[in-house]
Design a protein around this motif. Structure first.
Motif, short mmCIF file in Angstrom:
data_model
loop_
_atom_site.label_atom_id
_atom_site.label_comp_id
_atom_site.label_asym_id
_atom_site.label_seq_id
_atom_site.Cartn_x
_atom_site.Cartn_y
_atom_site.Cartn_z
N GLY A 169 33.83 43.47 52.14
CA GLY A 169 32.84 42.78 52.37
C GLY A 169 32.09 43.71 53.34
N PHE A 170 32.68 44.41 54.25
CA PHE A 170 31.91 45.00 55.04
C PHE A 170 31.12 46.13 54.44
CE2 PHE A 170 31.98 49.08 57.62
CZ PHE A 170 30.93 48.76 58.63
N LEU A 171 31.72 46.88 53.48
CA LEU A 171 30.96 48.07 52.87
C LEU A 171 30.06 47.52 51.87
CD1 LEU A 171 34.48 49.88 52.03
CD2 LEU A 171 32.73 50.49 53.53
N ILE A 172 30.23 46.22 51.27
CA ILE A 172 29.01 45.79 50.65
C ILE A 172 28.00 45.40 51.42
CG2 ILE A 172 28.27 43.47 49.34
CD1 ILE A 172 31.31 43.28 48.29
N GLY A 173 28.12 44.98 52.69
CA GLY A 173 26.97 44.78 53.70
C GLY A 173 26.20 45.95 54.18
N GLN A 174 27.05 46.91 54.14
CA GLN A 174 26.26 48.41 54.47
C GLN A 174 25.62 48.72 53.37
OE1 GLN A 174 26.85 50.34 57.62
NE2 GLN A 174 27.54 48.16 57.91
N VAL A 175 25.88 48.60 52.17
CA VAL A 175 25.30 49.08 51.02
C VAL A 175 23.95 48.16 50.84
CG1 VAL A 175 24.95 49.23 48.16
CG2 VAL A 175 27.48 49.94 49.70
N MET A 176 23.98 46.88 51.20
CA MET A 176 23.20 46.17 51.18
C MET A 176 21.92 46.37 52.15
SD MET A 176 22.21 43.55 49.16
CE MET A 176 22.78 42.69 48.04
N GLN A 177 22.54 46.68 53.44
CA GLN A 177 21.47 47.25 54.33
C GLN A 177 20.53 48.47 54.08
OE1 GLN A 177 23.29 47.84 58.08
NE2 GLN A 177 22.30 46.12 59.02
N LEU A 178 21.45 49.50 53.67
CA LEU A 178 20.78 50.71 53.38
C LEU A 178 19.84 50.43 51.93
CD1 LEU A 178 23.37 53.50 53.45
CD2 LEU A 178 21.37 53.13 54.53
N SER A 179 19.99 49.31 50.90
CA SER A 179 19.08 49.00 50.12
C SER A 179 17.81 48.20 50.47
CB SER A 179 19.73 48.61 48.74
OG SER A 179 19.96 47.16 48.92
N ARG A 180 18.09 47.84 51.69
CA ARG A 180 17.13 46.72 52.28
C ARG A 180 17.25 45.42 51.66
NH1 ARG A 180 11.48 48.23 52.45
NH2 ARG A 180 12.01 49.97 51.09
N GLY A 181 18.41 45.01 51.11
CA GLY A 181 18.66 43.93 50.46
C GLY A 181 18.19 43.74 49.01
N LYS A 182 17.72 44.89 48.73
CA LYS A 182 17.64 44.90 47.21
C LYS A 182 18.52 45.01 46.07
CE LYS A 182 13.77 47.51 47.93
NZ LYS A 182 12.59 48.44 47.68
N ALA A 183 19.70 45.62 46.57
CA ALA A 183 20.82 45.87 45.46
C ALA A 183 21.02 44.69 44.84
CB ALA A 183 21.93 46.65 46.13
N ASN A 184 21.32 44.57 43.47
CA ASN A 184 21.81 43.35 42.60
C ASN A 184 23.19 43.31 43.09
OD1 ASN A 184 23.27 42.20 40.81
ND2 ASN A 184 21.22 42.06 39.55
N PRO A 185 23.32 42.09 43.77
CA PRO A 185 24.83 41.87 44.02
C PRO A 185 26.05 41.96 43.08
CG PRO A 185 23.24 39.83 44.83
CD PRO A 185 22.75 40.81 44.00
N GLN A 186 25.58 41.47 42.07
CA GLN A 186 26.76 41.64 40.66
C GLN A 186 27.06 43.18 40.64
OE1 GLN A 186 24.11 39.35 39.99
NE2 GLN A 186 25.38 37.59 41.13
N VAL A 187 26.04 44.02 40.41
CA VAL A 187 26.17 45.31 40.10
C VAL A 187 26.89 46.10 41.04
CG1 VAL A 187 25.12 47.26 39.48
CG2 VAL A 187 24.06 45.30 38.41
N LEU A 188 26.28 45.73 42.27
CA LEU A 188 26.95 46.57 43.38
C LEU A 188 28.55 46.24 43.52
CD1 LEU A 188 27.16 47.57 46.33
CD2 LEU A 188 25.99 45.67 47.26
N ASN A 189 28.79 44.89 43.61
CA ASN A 189 30.10 44.41 43.68
C ASN A 189 31.03 45.03 42.77
OD1 ASN A 189 29.37 42.56 45.61
ND2 ASN A 189 29.84 40.81 44.46
#
Ligand code: ADP
Ligand code: MG
Ligand code: ZN
Length: 480
Positions: free
Chosen positions: A449-469
């Motif tokens: 969960g923490f790592l997902i959060g980091q990726v989200m932050q770097l993408s400025r919230g734009k990464a598609n969550p399903q693809v990212l997960n």
């Protein structure tokens, strides 16, 4: 000993006609004092009043919505009393043959449906307004007759209400019905809707009614409920202490949170009602009632039921969305363009209503039109923006009135679904957080969960969550 309260309400609603009850003067609120008056509403000698047909029709519409029987030959009567804001020395009202009788409303109380009888609906005219100036060197009273003769409708319930909460619910229900029909603007602060509450108590199981007190002139739902709660307790305490209840009129003192005695039965007026000789009876033909009932709009209960079946919405949602006709229309205009109704309902009840409430804006003046809202929801559905980004977009739409498409384009808010782009951010995060990756490998899988959060932050919230997960889970597996 246990007691139960018995309550009956008398509700006064100012009708939204353009002119007064018996003359052509304007009913507009807040005009210069004594600017909307004429010999008829001033009660000068020799004048002849004429009944406002629109007011009669508004009364009939309300009566029909309340399942009442219209009295085919109803008459106006004089209610005589002296008061400085009543220039004629009497108020024209209806007494023995009111406009309508014997109706009911169905009320939902604690999940149970209860029928509350309507004793009568009648028409009358309002009195003027006194203004008392009471400064040290200037004690003077003014009278403004603008309100004199404004059409009022009085709705009297049967003593069928058994708690303060139910009394409030009943009044809310009447408010909703009248607002739907459009016969009253229901603005309680301006006094367009006010209520007298009659209350008595009796021992549980007893059939006979106790002696009632009448609490006058409450102009908010909260006051009504609080005043009744207080009054019920006062009466119980009185009987418990061996006293008795006297029939009287009481006033609610909001500042102190108590009711105080205004006058007792002995001081009650004898109004000497008699039929108003200057007005002819209102003859109601069957055809008139039929024509009017065809113009009656869909009422709150019917609309709610329809929303549940037509849009498969939970009862709660349907209740919120049909709380006003305008909000219900807004929902339905959106629903024509966007068919995921529950998602639509969530956005309207959540983001939209919250913004409107915060800014104190009526849905009629909503800066986001149904088309724009529907288009934004389509962008979520198509995966162009994430639900989280959508909230940001919505705020901007609300503030500027711009379309979702324009905002997304201008700010580059499209979701990233491109695998390569997301993978490169993932690799960056894995590199920067070796400890977390190690912990994950050691079995602390929740750290993902923490790592997902980091990726989200770097993408400025734009990464598609399903693809990212999916990509991140795969990548971490590869690391083993
Ligand atoms: P009044 O002649 O004193 O105005 P009404 O019979 O016209 O009394 O009733 C006025 C209102 O008081 C109605 O809403 C009625 O339901 C209610 N009411 C009448 N008697 C009682 C009672 N004993 N307890 C509570 N409410 C009552
Ligand atoms: Mg009465
Ligand atoms: Zn007038």
């Amino acid at each position: 000993m246990t007691y139960e309260p018995v309550i009956g309400l008398e509700i006064h609603a100012q009708l939204t006609t353009q002119s007064k009850m018996f003359c052509g003067c304007s009913t507009k609120f807040e005009q210069a004092p004594n600017s909307s008056i004429c010999p008829v509403c001033l009660g000068l000698p020799g004048v002849l009043p004429v009944v406002n047909k629109k007011a009669v029709e508004y009364g009939m519409l309300t009566a029909l919505a309340l399942n009442c029987r219209i009295v085919p030959h109803n008459i106006f009567a004089r209610k005589n009393y002296f008061y400085p804001d009543l220039p004629k020395g009497y108020q024209v009202s209806q007494y023995e043959q009111p406009l309508a009788q014997k109706g009911f409303v169905q009320l939902e109380i604690n999940g149970r449906s209860q029928r509350i009888g309507i004793n009568r609906v009648h028409l009358e005219e309002d009195a003027g307004k006194l203004l008392h100036q009471n400064s040290k060197d200037n004690k003077v009273s003014w009278v403004d007759f603008n309100r004199t003769g404004i059409p009022l409708m009085e709705i009297v319930s049967e003593p069928d209400i058994f708690s303060a909460e139910a009394a409030k619910a009943f009044m809310v229900k009447l408010r909703d019905i009248m607002a739907y029909i459009g016969v009253c603007d229901c603005n309680m602060e301006e006094g367009s809707l006010r209520c007298d509450a009659n209350v008595s108590i009796r021992r549980v199981g007893e059939k006979e009614l106790g002696v009632k007190a009448e609490v006058k002139n409450m102009n908010s739902f909260r006051f009504l409920q609080r005043a009744l709660e207080y009054e019920i307790e006062r009466q119980v305490a009185e009987l418990e202490a061996g006293g008795r209840i006297i029939q009287e009129t009481r006033l609610w003192d909001e500042a102190k949170g108590i009711t105080v005695s205004m006058r007792s039965k002995e001081e009650a007026h004898d109004y000497r009602y008699f039929p108003e000789p200057d007005l002819v009876p209102v003859m109601v033909e069957e055809g008139w009632v039929e024509r009017l009932s065809k113009t009656l709009p869909e009422l709150p209960d019917e609309k709610r039921t329809r929303f549940i079946s037509q849009y498969q919405l939970p009862a709660y949602d349907a209740g919120v969305l049909t709380s006003s006709r305008e909000l219900a229309d807004y929902f339905e205009n959106c629903a024509k363009l966007f068919a995921e109704y529950k998602m639509l309902s969530n956005w309207i009840m959540g983001e939209l209503l919250r913004e409107l409430k915060q800014q104190g804006v009526d849905i009629k003046r909503c800066p986001v039109n149904p088309e724009n809202l529907a288009n934004m929801l389509k962008l979520i559905q198509q995966g162009v923006i994430s639900g989280k980004i959508a909230k940001q977009v919505f705020e901007e739409m609300y503030r500027t009135g711009a379309t979702a498409q324009d905002i997304v384009k201008a700010k580059g808010l499209e979701q990233i679904t491109d695998t390569q782009q997301i993978l490169s951010i993932i690799d960056q995060v894995i590199q920067q957080n070796p400890d977390s990756v190690a912990a994950y490998k050691a079995g602390k899988t929740r750290i993902i969960g923490f790592l997902i959060g980091q990726v989200m932050q770097l993408s400025r919230g734009k990464a598609n969550p399903q693809v990212l997960n999916k990509l991140l889970a795969d990548r971490l597996k590869d690391q083993k």
